[in-house]
Motif scaffolding. Structure first.
Motif, mmCIF file in Angstrom:
data_model
loop_
_atom_site.group_PDB
_atom_site.id
_atom_site.type_symbol
_atom_site.label_atom_id
_atom_site.label_comp_id
_atom_site.label_asym_id
_atom_site.label_seq_id
_atom_site.Cartn_x
_atom_site.Cartn_y
_atom_site.Cartn_z
ATOM 1 N N SER A 1 -22.320 5.606 -14.774
ATOM 2 C CA SER A 1 -22.587 5.424 -13.339
ATOM 3 C C SER A 1 -21.384 5.847 -12.501
ATOM 4 N N ALA A 2 -20.193 5.636 -13.037
ATOM 5 C CA ALA A 2 -18.964 5.902 -12.281
ATOM 6 C C ALA A 2 -18.527 7.358 -12.352
ATOM 7 N N ARG A 3 -19.253 8.188 -13.109
ATOM 8 C CA ARG A 3 -18.798 9.562 -13.347
ATOM 9 C C ARG A 3 -18.680 10.379 -12.069
ATOM 10 N N VAL A 4 -19.462 10.018 -11.025
ATOM 11 C CA VAL A 4 -19.444 10.790 -9.778
ATOM 12 C C VAL A 4 -18.419 10.229 -8.781
ATOM 13 N N SER A 5 -17.837 9.089 -9.099
ATOM 14 C CA SER A 5 -16.862 8.478 -8.200
ATOM 15 C C SER A 5 -15.524 9.214 -8.287
ATOM 16 N N ARG A 6 -14.846 9.343 -7.149
ATOM 17 C CA ARG A 6 -13.537 10.013 -7.170
ATOM 18 C C ARG A 6 -12.497 9.149 -7.883
ATOM 19 N N TYR A 7 -12.843 7.881 -8.128
ATOM 20 C CA TYR A 7 -11.921 6.991 -8.840
ATOM 21 C C TYR A 7 -12.332 6.769 -10.291
ATOM 22 N N HIS A 8 -13.230 7.626 -10.780
ATOM 23 C CA HIS A 8 -13.698 7.512 -12.163
ATOM 24 C C HIS A 8 -12.531 7.492 -13.144
ATOM 25 N N ASP B 1 -18.941 -2.397 -6.582
ATOM 26 C CA ASP B 1 -20.149 -1.705 -6.109
ATOM 27 C C ASP B 1 -20.834 -0.968 -7.261
ATOM 28 N N LEU B 2 -20.027 -0.360 -8.123
ATOM 29 C CA LEU B 2 -20.565 0.373 -9.263
ATOM 30 C C LEU B 2 -21.186 -0.567 -10.296
ATOM 31 N N ILE B 3 -20.576 -1.738 -10.471
ATOM 32 C CA ILE B 3 -21.144 -2.737 -11.390
ATOM 33 C C ILE B 3 -22.527 -3.167 -10.901
ATOM 34 N N LYS B 4 -22.624 -3.416 -9.603
ATOM 35 C CA LYS B 4 -23.897 -3.829 -9.011
ATOM 36 C C LYS B 4 -24.946 -2.735 -9.179
ATOM 37 N N LYS B 5 -24.525 -1.509 -8.966
ATOM 38 C CA LYS B 5 -25.429 -0.363 -9.103
ATOM 39 C C LYS B 5 -25.904 -0.211 -10.551
#
Length: 383
Positions: free
Chosen positions: A184-191, A302-306
């Motif tokens: 899920s976090a792969r698209v985040s700039r903080y991945h 936010d990513l955990i919730k997603k």
């Protein structure tokens, strides 16, 4: 201002007498402090008191509030502890100790008031048990010095039992949860920050302080030498402990993820142009400045919730890394070195919940090394 140290022949202990100025009627104002076990202790306390008098910071105990004394004590502590430790001290003193006890005159503090403060902190739940223990340590240490200086006759905190700390149960993700989150976090700039935490066990402050020059791509290692102060954008060239300053071996996947992130960051830098403020940081804002941990945590939750998985803290990624390595049979000493623990006992105490399973596996593995009964007897006879 003068003072002297003498021995009380009746008690066989030392005491000091010091001039601390003039009384309102013009008479000499002398302070006497008894009960020192050695002459050296009495001389040290006398010198501390006289230094305070000479610097103009001495105040009669009956007129001094605990908050005023604490501020001076806290300022003096800056020269004796690390910056990261000082942040914790300041937070506990200013946000918790002073609001509870600061209005009380130093000479009127008593064990009951101090104990009530700890009890209230526990009931309110604003501080964990470990931080309440630290609060006691600070109160006790500050009043120890007040006693040495003769500002109070006896340290009331010494009569209060140290609050008990309850060991918190460590929360970790299993492999499925970790993989789901990282996908899920792969698209985040903080991945990359989440990836580094899961693959190396580094602390959040260490990740946010990591620079590209600290990474050796050829030898697949990184060096932890700089941290970012909690809830700030101030970089500090010190780590939590001496052992925290360490080398960490990197896997091929980690190297690949870092290289991919670097290419992305170079594009951001070119796009930002002159407004980019280069700190050589691996994890930073879109304009190169240090990233406040609050912003990273906000994205994390936010990513955990997603992802719809169990909510854990960012620090639990460090526990997840250690737990998965230990569960896979990795040597405890290696895991301890990767985490930057001061000694292996800390690692064993923190992850003791995994040891029973590891011991069972070790017992079964030893079986595999040994020959079955009949084969063993035959081997013995041949020998």
């Amino acid at each position: 201002m003068e003072g002297s140290v003498k021995k009380d022949e009746k008690t066989n202990k030392w005491f000091y007498v010091a001039d601390v100025g003039k009384k309102p009627n013009g008479d000499r104002n002398q302070k006497k402090k008894r009960g020192f076990k050695t002459k050296k202790e009495a001389e040290k306390a006398l010198n501390e008191l006289l230094n305070q008098v000479h610097s103009g910071s001495y105040v009669e105990p009956s007129k001094m509030l605990y908050k005023d004394y604490l501020k001076q004590w806290l300022e003096d502590k800056q020269t004796k502890v690390r910056a990261s430790t000082m942040l914790t001290y300041s937070w506990l003193v200013e946000d918790h100790i002073i609001p509870a006890l600061g209005h009380v005159e130093l000479a009127k503090l008593n064990p009951m008031l101090i104990q009530q403060t700890y009890t209230t902190l526990m009931k309110e739940g604003k501080l964990g048990s470990e931080n309440i223990q630290k609060t006691h340590t600070l109160v006790n240490d500050s009043l120890n010095r007040a006693e040495r200086w003769g500002l109070i006759s006896k340290n009331p905190a010494a009569l209060v039992e140290r609050p008990r700390a309850e060991k918190k149960e460590i929360q970790i993700w299993d492999i499925k949860e970790l993989n789901a989150f990282l996908w899920s976090a792969r698209v985040s700039r903080y991945h990359i920050a989440f990836f580094i935490a899961a693959w190396t066990g580094m602390r959040q402050s260490e990740i946010l302080g990591l620079r590209w020059k600290d990474i050796d791509f050829d030898n697949k290692t990184l060096r932890v030498v700089q941290t970012l102060r909690h809830n700030s954008t101030e970089l500090v060239s010190t780590t939590k402990t001496k052992a925290s300053n360490r080398n960490i071996a990197l896997s091929d996947q980690t190297i690949e993820a870092l290289q991919k992130h670097r290419r992305r960051q170079i594009k951001e830098r070119l796009h930002a142009g002159e407004v980019y403020n280069n700190h050589d940081l691996v994890v930073c804002t879109a304009v190169g400045t240090p990233l406040n941990s609050r912003n990273l945590n906000r994205t994390f939750y936010d990513l955990i919730k997603k992802t719809k998985i169990r909510r854990i803290s960012f620090h639990s990624l460090r526990h997840t890394h250690a737990s998965l390595m230990l569960a896979s049979g990795e040597n405890v000493k290696i895991v301890s070195e990767r985490l930057g623990h001061a000694n292996i006992r800390i690692t064993l105490d923190t992850y003791s919940h995994l040891l029973p399973n590891m011991q069972r596996d070790a017992a079964q593995n030893f079986d595999k090394l040994m020959l079955p009964g009949d084969e063993l007897m035959e081997a013995v006879n041949q020998y």
